[in-house]
Design a protein around this motif. Structure first.
Motif, PDB file in Angstrom:
ATOM      1  N   LYS A 146      76.444 -55.886-139.897  1.00 20.46           N
ATOM      2  CA  LYS A 146      76.116 -56.914-138.910  1.00 20.46           C
ATOM      3  C   LYS A 146      75.420 -56.314-137.695  1.00 20.46           C
ATOM      4  O   LYS A 146      74.654 -56.995-137.018  1.00 20.46           O
ATOM      5  CB  LYS A 146      77.386 -57.651-138.472  1.00 20.46           C
ATOM      6  N   GLN A 147      75.706 -55.063-137.384  1.00 16.92           N
ATOM      7  CA  GLN A 147      75.071 -54.407-136.256  1.00 16.92           C
ATOM      8  C   GLN A 147      74.969 -52.910-136.542  1.00 16.92           C
ATOM      9  O   GLN A 147      75.651 -52.387-137.430  1.00 16.92           O
ATOM     10  CB  GLN A 147      75.851 -54.637-134.967  1.00 16.92           C
ATOM     11  N   LEU A 148      74.096 -52.247-135.816  1.00 15.37           N
ATOM     12  CA  LEU A 148      73.876 -50.823-136.035  1.00 15.37           C
ATOM     13  C   LEU A 148      75.084 -50.014-135.584  1.00 15.37           C
ATOM     14  O   LEU A 148      75.669 -50.308-134.536  1.00 15.37           O
ATOM     15  CB  LEU A 148      72.639 -50.358-135.278  1.00 15.37           C
ATOM     16  N   PRO A 149      75.468 -49.004-136.331  1.00 14.81           N
ATOM     17  CA  PRO A 149      76.632 -48.184-135.943  1.00 14.81           C
ATOM     18  C   PRO A 149      76.320 -47.208-134.819  1.00 14.81           C
ATOM     19  O   PRO A 149      77.226 -46.590-134.274  1.00 14.81           O
ATOM     20  CB  PRO A 149      76.969 -47.436-137.237  1.00 14.81           C
ATOM     21  N   VAL A 150      75.059 -47.037-134.477  1.00 15.19           N
ATOM     22  CA  VAL A 150      74.671 -46.116-133.399  1.00 15.19           C
ATOM     23  C   VAL A 150      73.733 -46.845-132.446  1.00 15.19           C
ATOM     24  O   VAL A 150      72.982 -47.731-132.857  1.00 15.19           O
ATOM     25  CB  VAL A 150      73.973 -44.852-133.952  1.00 15.19           C
ATOM     26  N   PRO A 151      73.761 -46.500-131.166  1.00 10.08           N
ATOM     27  CA  PRO A 151      72.838 -47.146-130.220  1.00 10.08           C
ATOM     28  C   PRO A 151      71.416 -46.637-130.396  1.00 10.08           C
ATOM     29  O   PRO A 151      71.192 -45.492-130.773  1.00 10.08           O
ATOM     30  CB  PRO A 151      73.397 -46.754-128.847  1.00 10.08           C
ATOM     31  N   VAL A 152      70.451 -47.500-130.123  1.00 13.73           N
ATOM     32  CA  VAL A 152      69.038 -47.136-130.167  1.00 13.73           C
ATOM     33  C   VAL A 152      68.487 -47.281-128.752  1.00 13.73           C
ATOM     34  O   VAL A 152      68.325 -48.392-128.247  1.00 13.73           O
ATOM     35  CB  VAL A 152      68.247 -48.039-131.136  1.00 13.73           C
ATOM     36  N   ASP A 153      68.249 -46.161-128.102  1.00 16.12           N
ATOM     37  CA  ASP A 153      67.776 -46.162-126.720  1.00 16.12           C
ATOM     38  C   ASP A 153      66.270 -46.394-126.703  1.00 16.12           C
ATOM     39  O   ASP A 153      65.490 -45.554-127.145  1.00 16.12           O
ATOM     40  CB  ASP A 153      68.118 -44.829-126.046  1.00 16.12           C
ATOM     41  N   LEU A 154      65.856 -47.539-126.170  1.00 15.43           N
ATOM     42  CA  LEU A 154      64.436 -47.896-126.138  1.00 15.43           C
ATOM     43  C   LEU A 154      63.829 -47.761-124.748  1.00 15.43           C
ATOM     44  O   LEU A 154      62.664 -48.071-124.558  1.00 15.43           O
ATOM     45  CB  LEU A 154      64.252 -49.341-126.626  1.00 15.43           C
ATOM     46  N   GLY A 155      64.618 -47.336-123.760  1.00 15.44           N
ATOM     47  CA  GLY A 155      64.069 -47.204-122.417  1.00 15.44           C
ATOM     48  C   GLY A 155      64.173 -48.509-121.645  1.00 15.44           C
ATOM     49  O   GLY A 155      64.327 -49.601-122.217  1.00 15.44           O
ATOM     50  N   ARG A 156      64.074 -48.415-120.340  1.00 18.61           N
ATOM     51  CA  ARG A 156      64.274 -49.584-119.480  1.00 18.61           C
ATOM     52  C   ARG A 156      63.162 -50.611-119.623  1.00 18.61           C
ATOM     53  O   ARG A 156      63.361 -51.791-119.340  1.00 18.61           O
ATOM     54  CB  ARG A 156      64.363 -49.131-118.011  1.00 18.61           C
ATOM     55  N   GLU A 157      61.973 -50.183-120.064  1.00 17.42           N
ATOM     56  CA  GLU A 157      60.878 -51.162-120.183  1.00 17.42           C
ATOM     57  C   GLU A 157      61.142 -52.197-121.268  1.00 17.42           C
ATOM     58  O   GLU A 157      60.486 -53.232-121.312  1.00 17.42           O
ATOM     59  CB  GLU A 157      59.555 -50.440-120.460  1.00 17.42           C
ATOM     60  N   PHE A 158      62.111 -51.911-122.149  1.00 18.58           N
ATOM     61  CA  PHE A 158      62.439 -52.860-123.209  1.00 18.58           C
ATOM     62  C   PHE A 158      63.805 -53.520-122.994  1.00 18.58           C
ATOM     63  O   PHE A 158      64.347 -54.119-123.911  1.00 18.58           O
ATOM     64  CB  PHE A 158      62.413 -52.166-124.572  1.00 18.58           C
ATOM     65  N   GLN A 159      64.351 -53.394-121.804  1.00 22.23           N
ATOM     66  CA  GLN A 159      65.626 -54.046-121.485  1.00 22.23           C
ATOM     67  C   GLN A 159      65.341 -55.337-120.724  1.00 22.23           C
ATOM     68  O   GLN A 159      65.046 -55.326-119.532  1.00 22.23           O
ATOM     69  CB  GLN A 159      66.501 -53.106-120.648  1.00 22.23           C
ATOM     70  N   PHE A 160      65.419 -56.448-121.435  1.00 24.00           N
ATOM     71  CA  PHE A 160      65.069 -57.737-120.856  1.00 24.00           C
ATOM     72  C   PHE A 160      66.284 -58.530-120.385  1.00 24.00           C
ATOM     73  O   PHE A 160      66.163 -59.459-119.603  1.00 24.00           O
ATOM     74  CB  PHE A 160      64.279 -58.565-121.880  1.00 24.00           C
ATOM     75  N   HIS A 161      67.459 -58.197-120.860  1.00 22.95           N
ATOM     76  CA  HIS A 161      68.680 -58.873-120.409  1.00 22.95           C
ATOM     77  C   HIS A 161      69.865 -57.951-120.695  1.00 22.95           C
ATOM     78  O   HIS A 161      69.778 -57.031-121.519  1.00 22.95           O
ATOM     79  CB  HIS A 161      68.871 -60.218-121.111  1.00 22.95           C
TER      80      HIS A 161
END
Length: 385
Positions: free
Chosen positions: A308-323
């Protein structure tokens, strides 16, 4: 780190390639000099009695070339270069997985929506001919409605590049109320730019009349800006020599064109950045992690596409953090309406399901998993981001 490793390996191969090239050129030049010297000696010999001399010259040349062993010299540098190329290829294979199909889930996309997204991307980038061609070949006639708004926007921007603000002013006037609702002062900035353009031409009376007609309505809210513009009237025709020469900076045109694009897209109900560009850029950043995850899961004979969700976080940087997204530190699950984040009296935040499992009772105190303090379910409050 992988990119640094690749760059270092590339630099080593490039250095060996330059050394090999330099060595090759050096050997070729040396062989060329020996041949030229032999030819000069042969031309200087007497035609009637120099046959034996020419043979001896050729024999001497052969001996020198054998002693030089040019092929042996070239083989050494070429061998080092080949070794470096082989290692570099292995590093690339290790860092880049050519089969990226392992990194995405089996999702049934609506092909019509995908086609509209692609066509919209072309139009918002100003590639109208390419968008029309794509719509025609994809047989999506309904997507042509996406073209006209961006055609208008690029018409305005093209006029601004020619120092013509009339189309932009007309559009801003029609959208005046909606721009104010967005908290934008775009219409005022356009009038300011037009006012400065009139002053640069030296027409003080025309600039004053323009200010009375178009800037006066903004005076009650933007008093300081209007006062500065009125002071510019004293420098008509020589504004570049005034304390207000900054108003003539070309950066105002660039910033205003960017703000107009942002507001135009906002009023269309679309983002400033192309959704397709954002999705691809985010995918490129997340792809290495997803490929590594797919390899690890495959080695453990597990199917990550069923998760249902990824077992590890995927850090995409602040430019892709919309909420904001809350992930429970205990259950490692994202918060939802059914499982919201809950603030404990000690200040730590857990999900509602975590608190329910820890407490086992609505009245029984339970210990916070991150500090020694205890709390009850009734003391926890839902946290809203």
């Amino acid at each position: 780190m992988e990119l640094n490793t690749i760059k270092d390996a590339f630099d080593r191969v490039a250095k060996k390639q330059k050394l090999s090239c330099s060595k090759t050129q050096e050997v070729i030049d040396e062989v060329g000099r020996e041949i030229e010297q032999a030819m000069a000696k042969m031309q200087s010999t007497d035609n009637g009695s120099g046959c034996s001399d020419q043979k001896s010259i050729l024999l001497e040349l052969k001996t020198k070339l054998n002693e030089m062993a040019p092929m042996n010299q070239l083989e050494g540098s070429q061998r080092e270069l080949n070794v470096g190329l082989v290692k570099y290829a292995k590093i690339l294979e290790k860092c880049f997985n050519p089969d990226i199909s392992k990194a995405y889930r089996n999702v049934d996309f609506d092909i019509h929506i995908v086609n509209q997204i692609i066509a919209s991307h072309f139009y918002r980038q100003g590639l109208f001919d390419l968008g029309d061609c794509f719509i025609s070949e994809a047989n999506e006639p309904d997507a042509t409605a996406l073209k006209s708004p961006f055609l208008e926007m690029y018409g305005i921007l093209e006029a601004m590049r020619s120092r013509d603000l009339e189309p932009a002013l007309n559009w801003a006037s029609k959208q005046s109320e909606r721009l104010l609702q967005n908290g934008s002062s775009l219409e005022l900035k356009l009038h300011q730019l037009q006012f400065v353009e009139i002053l640069q031409k030296g027409s003080q009376n025309e600039a004053l009349q323009y200010a009375r007609t178009y800037l006066a309505p903004f005076a009650s809210v933007h008093k300081v800006e209007i006062q500065k513009l009125m002071a510019c009237l004293l420098w008509a025709g020589r504004l570049d020599q005034s304390p207000y020469a900054e108003f003539m900076s070309p950066t105002h045109w660039e910033r205003l064109a960017e703000e107009l694009t942002q507001q135009f897209c906002s009023l269309l109900g679309q983002s400033y950045e192309s959704p397709l560009s954002v999705a691809i850029a985010a995918g490129i950043q997340g792809l290495p992690t997803l490929l590594k995850l797919a390899s690890v899961m495959a080695a453990k004979q597990q199917e990550w596409q069923a998760m249902k969700q990824l077992p590890v976080p995927v850090d995409l940087g602040r430019e892709f953090q919309f909420h904001s997204i809350f992930v429970c530190p205990v259950l490692r699950e994202q918060g939802s309406d059914e499982n919201p984040p809950m603030l404990m009296p000690c200040g730590h935040v857990l999900s509602k399901q975590s608190i329910a499992k820890l407490s086992k009772s609505s009245t029984r105190p339970f210990k916070c998993p991150y500090c020694p303090l205890e709390a009850t379910v009734g003391q926890c409050r839902q946290l809203h981001f």
